[in-house]
Enzyme design. Structure first.
Site, PDB file in Angstrom:
ATOM      1  N   ARG A 294      -1.586 -14.399   3.718  1.00  0.00           N
ATOM      2  CA  ARG A 294      -2.321 -13.780   4.835  1.00  0.00           C
ATOM      3  C   ARG A 294      -1.570 -13.978   6.154  1.00  0.00           C
ATOM      4  NH1 ARG A 294      -6.691 -10.341   4.042  1.00  0.00           N
ATOM      5  NH2 ARG A 294      -7.405 -10.994   6.099  1.00  0.00           N
TER       6      ARG A 294
ATOM      7  N   HIS B 163      -1.814  -5.456   1.438  1.00  0.00           N
ATOM      8  CA  HIS B 163      -3.096  -6.108   1.184  1.00  0.00           C
ATOM      9  C   HIS B 163      -2.850  -7.485   0.599  1.00  0.00           C
ATOM     10  CE1 HIS B 163      -7.149  -6.941  -0.346  1.00  0.00           C
ATOM     11  NE2 HIS B 163      -6.525  -7.421  -1.410  1.00  0.00           N
TER      12      HIS B 163
ATOM     13  N   TYR C 173     -12.305  -2.605  -2.991  1.00  0.00           N
ATOM     14  CA  TYR C 173     -12.817  -2.680  -1.616  1.00  0.00           C
ATOM     15  C   TYR C 173     -14.343  -2.720  -1.558  1.00  0.00           C
ATOM     16  CZ  TYR C 173      -8.248  -1.967   0.637  1.00  0.00           C
ATOM     17  OH  TYR C 173      -6.970  -2.118   1.103  1.00  0.00           O
TER      18      TYR C 173
ATOM     19  N   ASN D 195      -1.792  -0.105   7.210  1.00  0.00           N
ATOM     20  CA  ASN D 195      -1.233  -1.400   7.630  1.00  0.00           C
ATOM     21  C   ASN D 195      -0.405  -2.078   6.533  1.00  0.00           C
ATOM     22  OD1 ASN D 195      -3.301  -2.283   6.015  1.00  0.00           O
ATOM     23  ND2 ASN D 195      -4.481  -3.265   7.637  1.00  0.00           N
TER      24      ASN D 195
ATOM     25  N   PHE E 236     -15.495   3.423   7.637  1.00  0.00           N
ATOM     26  CA  PHE E 236     -14.121   3.748   7.234  1.00  0.00           C
ATOM     27  C   PHE E 236     -13.910   3.668   5.716  1.00  0.00           C
ATOM     28  CE2 PHE E 236     -14.295  -0.766   8.435  1.00  0.00           C
ATOM     29  CZ  PHE E 236     -13.733  -1.390   7.329  1.00  0.00           C
TER      30      PHE E 236
ATOM     31  N   GLU F  52      -9.964  -9.542  -7.718  1.00  0.00           N
ATOM     32  CA  GLU F  52      -8.941  -8.509  -7.489  1.00  0.00           C
ATOM     33  C   GLU F  52      -7.834  -8.580  -8.543  1.00  0.00           C
ATOM     34  OE1 GLU F  52      -7.731  -9.087  -3.418  1.00  0.00           O
ATOM     35  OE2 GLU F  52      -9.740  -8.610  -2.668  1.00  0.00           O
TER      36      GLU F  52
ATOM     37  N   LYS G 117       0.837  -1.207   0.000  1.00  0.00           N
ATOM     38  CA  LYS G 117       0.000   0.000   0.000  1.00  0.00           C
ATOM     39  C   LYS G 117       0.870   1.255   0.000  1.00  0.00           C
ATOM     40  CE  LYS G 117      -3.758  -2.307   2.567  1.00  0.00           C
ATOM     41  NZ  LYS G 117      -4.675  -2.181   3.737  1.00  0.00           N
TER      42      LYS G 117
ATOM     43  N   THR H 128      -5.230  -7.943  10.607  1.00  0.00           N
ATOM     44  CA  THR H 128      -5.626  -6.653  10.037  1.00  0.00           C
ATOM     45  C   THR H 128      -5.203  -5.488  10.930  1.00  0.00           C
ATOM     46  OG1 THR H 128      -7.526  -7.711   8.993  1.00  0.00           O
ATOM     47  CG2 THR H 128      -7.605  -5.317   9.199  1.00  0.00           C
TER      48      THR H 128
ATOM     49  N   ARG I 124       2.909  -6.857   9.053  1.00  0.00           N
ATOM     50  CA  ARG I 124       2.257  -5.786   9.827  1.00  0.00           C
ATOM     51  C   ARG I 124       2.794  -5.716  11.247  1.00  0.00           C
ATOM     52  NH1 ARG I 124      -3.739  -7.350   7.490  1.00  0.00           N
ATOM     53  NH2 ARG I 124      -3.789  -5.902   5.726  1.00  0.00           N
TER      54      ARG I 124
HETATM   55  P1  DAT Z   1      -7.494  -7.051   5.562  1.00  0.00           P
HETATM   56  O1  DAT Z   1      -6.741  -5.929   4.898  1.00  0.00           O
HETATM   57  O2  DAT Z   1      -6.683  -7.692   6.649  1.00  0.00           O
HETATM   58  O3  DAT Z   1      -8.059  -8.041   4.578  1.00  0.00           O
HETATM   59  P2  DAT Z   1     -10.203  -6.033   5.825  1.00  0.00           P
HETATM   60  O4  DAT Z   1     -10.471  -6.621   4.479  1.00  0.00           O
HETATM   61  O5  DAT Z   1     -11.146  -6.381   6.916  1.00  0.00           O
HETATM   62  O6  DAT Z   1      -8.740  -6.397   6.324  1.00  0.00           O
HETATM   63  O7  DAT Z   1     -10.188  -4.453   5.709  1.00  0.00           O
HETATM   64  C1  DAT Z   1      -9.551  -3.821   4.603  1.00  0.00           C
HETATM   65  C2  DAT Z   1      -8.772  -2.654   5.094  1.00  0.00           C
HETATM   66  O8  DAT Z   1      -9.658  -1.675   5.655  1.00  0.00           O
HETATM   67  C3  DAT Z   1      -7.793  -2.979   6.227  1.00  0.00           C
HETATM   68  O9  DAT Z   1      -6.559  -3.440   5.731  1.00  0.00           O
HETATM   69  C4  DAT Z   1      -7.675  -1.664   6.924  1.00  0.00           C
HETATM   70  C5  DAT Z   1      -9.049  -1.041   6.765  1.00  0.00           C
HETATM   71  N1  DAT Z   1      -9.888  -1.277   7.943  1.00  0.00           N
HETATM   72  C6  DAT Z   1     -10.474  -2.447   8.303  1.00  0.00           C
HETATM   73  N2  DAT Z   1     -11.188  -2.312   9.426  1.00  0.00           N
HETATM   74  C7  DAT Z   1     -11.042  -1.008   9.797  1.00  0.00           C
HETATM   75  C8  DAT Z   1     -11.509  -0.223  10.876  1.00  0.00           C
HETATM   76  N3  DAT Z   1     -12.307  -0.749  11.831  1.00  0.00           N
HETATM   77  N4  DAT Z   1     -11.145   1.082  10.929  1.00  0.00           N
HETATM   78  C9  DAT Z   1     -10.357   1.622   9.985  1.00  0.00           C
HETATM   79  N5  DAT Z   1      -9.875   0.943   8.928  1.00  0.00           N
HETATM   80  C10 DAT Z   1     -10.209  -0.344   8.838  1.00  0.00           C
HETATM   81 MG    MG Z   2      -9.544  -7.878   3.170  1.00  0.00          MG
END
Ligand code: DAT
Ligand code: MG
Length: 137
Positions: free
Chosen positions: A85, A115, A49, A112, A57, A126, A9, A91, A102
């Protein structure tokens, strides 16, 4: 064999971590099947996303992922989706174990570093959002 989409990212690119992150995948025995540096459009980010559309968010997430170039890649190997992963860590970086990407380089959930697709269906969607078949080796 599985393929998964990985993004370093914008925060990871700004911190000069592209090589470090790719090295972790390669050391594990995973292969880089496609690779490029790209600035994502808002449309592409919203598609990437889509599962998070409507969450509080979401706008912040789209703004962040489009804030600078990302290193987009396809990582390939046996059980690549889960392996990536696990290498990435949880996350929320506060829950990521040290030794994970991370857990070593991030502190905030909003930034973080990396991805990775979370399943076969999302990986296929994706990958198509970032690469044409001609770009995959
Ligand atoms: P990951 O990236 O581990 O697959 P995710 O798909 O649940 O996690 O979420 C995508 C991204 O969104 C994550 O890398 C960071 C952001 N994110 C997730 N939950 C969040 C939250 N509660 N507040 C702020 N950003 C968040
Ligand atoms: Mg995800």
């Amino acid at each position: 064999m599985q393929q998964t989409l990985v993004l370093v990212k914008p925060d990871g690119v700004r911190k000069n971590l592209i090589g470090e992150i790719i090295a972790r995948f390669e050391r594990r025995g995973l292969r880089v099947a496609a690779l490029k540096l790209v600035k994502i459009t808002k449309k592409q980010a919203k598609f990437h996303y889509a599962e998070h559309d409507g969450k509080p968010f979401f706008d912040e997430l789209v703004d962040f992922i489009t804030s600078g170039p990302v290193a987009a890649m396809i990582i390939e190997g046996e059980n690549a989706i889960k392996a990536v992963r696990r290498l990435m860590g949880a996350t929320n970086p506060l829950d990521s174990v040290p030794g994970s990407i991370r857990g070593d380089y991030a502190l905030s959930i909003g930034e973080n570093i990396v991805h990775g697709s979370d399943g076969e269906e999302s990986a296929a969607r994706e990958i198509k959002n970032f690469f044409t078949p001609e770009e995959i080796y």
